[in-house]
Design a protein around this motif. Structure first.
Motif, PDB file in Angstrom:
ATOM      1  N   GLY A 114      37.854  42.847 -18.887  1.00 49.68           N
ATOM      2  CA  GLY A 114      37.285  41.853 -19.803  1.00 49.68           C
ATOM      3  C   GLY A 114      38.258  41.575 -20.939  1.00 49.68           C
ATOM      4  O   GLY A 114      38.589  40.422 -21.218  1.00 49.68           O
ATOM      5  N   HIS A 115      38.764  42.659 -21.574  1.00 47.72           N
ATOM      6  CA  HIS A 115      39.697  42.464 -22.695  1.00 47.72           C
ATOM      7  C   HIS A 115      40.937  41.707 -22.251  1.00 47.72           C
ATOM      8  O   HIS A 115      41.395  40.804 -22.930  1.00 47.72           O
ATOM      9  CB  HIS A 115      40.120  43.816 -23.267  1.00 47.72           C
ATOM     10  CG  HIS A 115      39.192  44.329 -24.333  1.00 47.72           C
ATOM     11  ND1 HIS A 115      38.842  43.589 -25.436  1.00 47.72           N
ATOM     12  CD2 HIS A 115      38.561  45.523 -24.474  1.00 47.72           C
ATOM     13  CE1 HIS A 115      38.028  44.297 -26.208  1.00 47.72           C
ATOM     14  NE2 HIS A 115      37.836  45.483 -25.642  1.00 47.72           N
ATOM     15  N   LEU A 116      41.539  42.108 -21.119  1.00 47.68           N
ATOM     16  CA  LEU A 116      42.826  41.483 -20.800  1.00 47.68           C
ATOM     17  C   LEU A 116      42.699  40.053 -20.296  1.00 47.68           C
ATOM     18  O   LEU A 116      43.650  39.286 -20.365  1.00 47.68           O
ATOM     19  CB  LEU A 116      43.688  42.367 -19.894  1.00 47.68           C
ATOM     20  CG  LEU A 116      43.385  42.627 -18.448  1.00 47.68           C
ATOM     21  CD1 LEU A 116      43.895  41.500 -17.592  1.00 47.68           C
ATOM     22  CD2 LEU A 116      44.112  43.903 -18.060  1.00 47.68           C
ATOM     23  N   ALA A 165      43.989  55.705 -33.900  1.00 48.97           N
ATOM     24  CA  ALA A 165      44.916  56.171 -34.937  1.00 48.97           C
ATOM     25  C   ALA A 165      44.662  55.421 -36.240  1.00 48.97           C
ATOM     26  O   ALA A 165      44.660  56.020 -37.327  1.00 48.97           O
ATOM     27  CB  ALA A 165      46.357  55.974 -34.481  1.00 48.97           C
ATOM     28  N   PHE A 166      44.405  54.108 -36.142  1.00 50.26           N
ATOM     29  CA  PHE A 166      44.068  53.329 -37.346  1.00 50.26           C
ATOM     30  C   PHE A 166      42.821  53.921 -37.999  1.00 50.26           C
ATOM     31  O   PHE A 166      42.770  54.130 -39.206  1.00 50.26           O
ATOM     32  CB  PHE A 166      43.793  51.860 -36.963  1.00 50.26           C
ATOM     33  CG  PHE A 166      44.950  50.932 -37.201  1.00 50.26           C
ATOM     34  CD1 PHE A 166      45.166  50.367 -38.444  1.00 50.26           C
ATOM     35  CD2 PHE A 166      45.830  50.612 -36.175  1.00 50.26           C
ATOM     36  CE1 PHE A 166      46.227  49.504 -38.679  1.00 50.26           C
ATOM     37  CE2 PHE A 166      46.898  49.750 -36.389  1.00 50.26           C
ATOM     38  CZ  PHE A 166      47.096  49.192 -37.643  1.00 50.26           C
ATOM     39  N   ASP A 167      41.805  54.185 -37.161  1.00 52.84           N
ATOM     40  CA  ASP A 167      40.532  54.676 -37.702  1.00 52.84           C
ATOM     41  C   ASP A 167      40.667  56.069 -38.311  1.00 52.84           C
ATOM     42  O   ASP A 167      40.131  56.349 -39.385  1.00 52.84           O
ATOM     43  CB  ASP A 167      39.456  54.684 -36.602  1.00 52.84           C
ATOM     44  CG  ASP A 167      39.093  53.280 -36.151  1.00 52.84           C
ATOM     45  OD1 ASP A 167      39.364  52.329 -36.908  1.00 52.84           O
ATOM     46  OD2 ASP A 167      38.550  53.128 -35.049  1.00 52.84           O
ATOM     47  N   THR A 303      37.583  41.858 -30.488  1.00 51.95           N
ATOM     48  CA  THR A 303      36.771  43.072 -30.403  1.00 51.95           C
ATOM     49  C   THR A 303      35.729  42.891 -29.289  1.00 51.95           C
ATOM     50  O   THR A 303      35.648  41.832 -28.678  1.00 51.95           O
ATOM     51  CB  THR A 303      36.095  43.355 -31.769  1.00 51.95           C
ATOM     52  OG1 THR A 303      35.560  42.145 -32.249  1.00 51.95           O
ATOM     53  CG2 THR A 303      37.099  43.876 -32.778  1.00 51.95           C
ATOM     54  N   ASP A 304      34.955  43.943 -29.022  1.00 49.68           N
ATOM     55  CA  ASP A 304      34.028  43.908 -27.888  1.00 49.68           C
ATOM     56  C   ASP A 304      33.054  42.720 -27.973  1.00 49.68           C
ATOM     57  O   ASP A 304      32.528  42.423 -29.046  1.00 49.68           O
ATOM     58  CB  ASP A 304      33.243  45.223 -27.824  1.00 49.68           C
ATOM     59  CG  ASP A 304      34.158  46.373 -27.452  1.00 49.68           C
ATOM     60  OD1 ASP A 304      35.314  46.115 -27.061  1.00 49.68           O
ATOM     61  OD2 ASP A 304      33.716  47.533 -27.539  1.00 49.68           O
ATOM     62  N   ASN A 305      32.821  42.094 -26.845  1.00 51.70           N
ATOM     63  CA  ASN A 305      31.933  40.927 -26.806  1.00 51.70           C
ATOM     64  C   ASN A 305      31.447  40.687 -25.373  1.00 51.70           C
ATOM     65  O   ASN A 305      32.023  41.221 -24.412  1.00 51.70           O
ATOM     66  CB  ASN A 305      32.680  39.696 -27.341  1.00 51.70           C
ATOM     67  CG  ASN A 305      33.857  39.327 -26.459  1.00 51.70           C
ATOM     68  OD1 ASN A 305      33.693  38.609 -25.474  1.00 51.70           O
ATOM     69  ND2 ASN A 305      35.046  39.836 -26.755  1.00 51.70           N
TER      70      ASN A 305
HETATM   71  O1  KG4 Z   1      38.301  46.510 -28.601  1.00 52.55           O
HETATM   72  P1  KG4 Z   1      37.442  47.146 -29.630  1.00 52.55           P
HETATM   73  O2  KG4 Z   1      36.424  46.293 -30.324  1.00 52.55           O
HETATM   74  O3  KG4 Z   1      36.629  48.329 -29.066  1.00 52.55           O
HETATM   75  C1  KG4 Z   1      37.067  49.202 -28.087  1.00 52.55           C
HETATM   76  O4  KG4 Z   1      36.942  48.848 -26.886  1.00 52.55           O
HETATM   77  O5  KG4 Z   1      37.581  50.251 -28.518  1.00 52.55           O
HETATM   78  O6  KG4 Z   1      38.438  47.799 -30.692  1.00 52.55           O
HETATM   79  C2  KG4 Z   1      37.985  48.474 -31.828  1.00 52.55           C
HETATM   80  C3  KG4 Z   1      39.195  49.035 -32.561  1.00 52.55           C
HETATM   81  C4  KG4 Z   1      38.823  49.961 -33.707  1.00 52.55           C
HETATM   82  O7  KG4 Z   1      39.608  51.126 -33.614  1.00 52.55           O
HETATM   83  C5  KG4 Z   1      39.179  49.143 -34.944  1.00 52.55           C
HETATM   84  O8  KG4 Z   1      39.523  49.910 -36.067  1.00 52.55           O
HETATM   85  C6  KG4 Z   1      40.349  48.349 -34.445  1.00 52.55           C
HETATM   86  O9  KG4 Z   1      40.004  47.980 -33.127  1.00 52.55           O
HETATM   87  N1  KG4 Z   1      40.599  47.144 -35.265  1.00 52.55           N
HETATM   88  C7  KG4 Z   1      41.707  46.956 -36.014  1.00 52.55           C
HETATM   89  C8  KG4 Z   1      41.552  45.711 -36.659  1.00 52.55           C
HETATM   90  N2  KG4 Z   1      40.344  45.181 -36.289  1.00 52.55           N
HETATM   91  C9  KG4 Z   1      39.773  46.074 -35.430  1.00 52.55           C
HETATM   92  N3  KG4 Z   1      42.799  47.730 -36.155  1.00 52.55           N
HETATM   93  C10 KG4 Z   1      43.777  47.262 -36.950  1.00 52.55           C
HETATM   94  N4  KG4 Z   1      43.704  46.089 -37.627  1.00 52.55           N
HETATM   95  C11 KG4 Z   1      42.619  45.275 -37.509  1.00 52.55           C
HETATM   96  N5  KG4 Z   1      42.570  44.115 -38.152  1.00 52.55           N
END
Ligand code: KG4
Ligand code: ZN
Length: 345
Positions: A114-116, A165-167, A303-305
């Protein structure tokens, strides 16, 4: 054909309706961020229970927006994995019940597929083949994509995903949950302030000679800095800037190397970290220099949708029909699932 998309793999309930010829007709999302924020991370049991509350109202809402009723639907696409088992079960059991009642197929979709494919929802979409950089909270992968179900994994993270890692780094800096966007905001404000960053963080596995990534050491480097220094708002912003710079640098250089080696000229960036402004700027600038075009999903589909799941379902449905393969009609979830096993021959 009208395809209902259902995404419940983690903490977002996403529902959408996609028409195989007309495209995306409607989509709705309920984010559980607030529910989990006080615990500092996703609580799986709370996530499942909340999905149960949200799925039906969101399905009704998307049908209403698309001016359709349940009986108009031709298929259901739901996220079958990877993700949280309980959360996945909500979407899959809902899909199975609806499929049984309406006598229409339910297709289990791989969340990363879905993401890709999500940049294909944009008006300026890439064409196959392309390289996909998948950067979400749970995955960091570089993929060679030749068509729906034709994926070759070039490399992936050996430990933490970029979003993770960001989180985690954001948490160390006291920025709350989910900290990715907050850390990025702080880093960008520092960048705009014109101040010079006195810190430099390592670029893990930059010269590993493959397409794998490692981000947990970066988080540990931040922890070491925090333990050594007094954390003022200035150092907090500097660390955020240096961290984002290191992640963006590694993601960009490895993506460009994959493009150069494969001779492909299109890069697709998908997953939550794809919303990162600095990554977008840096990647687009560097890619242009080597004649590569970068495609991003719109921010709402990074992000997820549910739209990306409905789209992947519609694309698979078209393939199944043209090749008269039996459609999947099952009620199992796959919390751990390798995308390459989803090949369409
Ligand atoms: O794809 P996603 O919605 O959910 C997963 O399938 O994991 O990704 C969520 C991730 C979280 O770690 C969130 O902190 C990160 O994407 N994220 C970001 C940003 N917006 C969301 N990381 C860095 N910069 C952003 N602007
Ligand atoms: Zn995701």
């Amino acid at each position: 054909m009208f395809v209902l998309g259902i995404e419940t793999s983690c903490d977002d309930t996403g529902i959408a309706i996609f028409h195989t010829e007309r495209g995306l007709l409607s989509h709705a999302l309920y984010s559980q961020t607030e529910l989990h924020s006080k615990y500092g991370g996703v609580v799986p049991e709370l996530a499942s229970r909340d999905h149960i509350r949200r799925v039906l109202p969101l399905v009704k809402q998307t049908l209403e927006i698309a001016k359709l009723s349940l009986k108009d639907l031709n298929a259901i696409a739901y996220t079958q994995g990877p993700g949280l088992a309980g959360a996945l079960l909500v979407g899959s059991s809902f899909a199975a019940a609806l499929s049984f009642a309406l006598k229409i197929p339910a297709l289990g979709i791989h969340h990363l597929e879905g993401h890709l494919l999500s940049p294909l929802l944009s008006p300026t979409a890439p064409t196959f083949p392309f390289i996909a950089l998948l950067v979400s909270g749970g995955h960091t992968q570089l993929m060679e994509v030749h068509g729906v179900g034709q994926y070759k994994l070039l490399g992936e993270t050996v430990d933490d995903a970029a979003g993770e890692a960001f989180d985690k780094t954001a948490k160390l800096l006291g920025l709350g949950y989910p900290g990715g966007p907050a850390l990025s905001k702080l880093a960008n404000e520092f960048s705009k302030s014109g101040k010079i960053c006195s810190l430099k963080l390592p670029r893990p596995m930059l010269h590993s000679g493959d397409y794998n990534f490692s981000f947990s050491g970066l988080k540990t480097a931040v922890l070491t800095l925090i333990n050594k220094k007094e954390i003022t708002s200035q150092t907090q912003a500097e660390i955020a800037f240096a961290f984002q710079e290191a992640v963006v640098d590694v993601l960009t250089k490895k993506s460009l190397a994959a493009l150069t080696e494969t001779n492909l000229t299109q890069l697709v960036v998908a997953g939550g970290v794809g919303a990162n402004g600095q990554l977008r700027t840096f990647l687009s600038r560097s890619a242009k220099e080597i004649g590569v075009t970068v495609f991003y999903p719109s921010l709402e589909f990074c992000t997820d949708n549910g739209a990306m799941i409905a789209l992947a379902g519609a694309m698979r449905l078209k393939k199944s029909i043209s090749k008269s393969q039996p459609l999947i009609n099952s009620f199992t979830v796959k919390p751990r699932w390798n995308l390459e096993t989803q090949a369409i021959k």
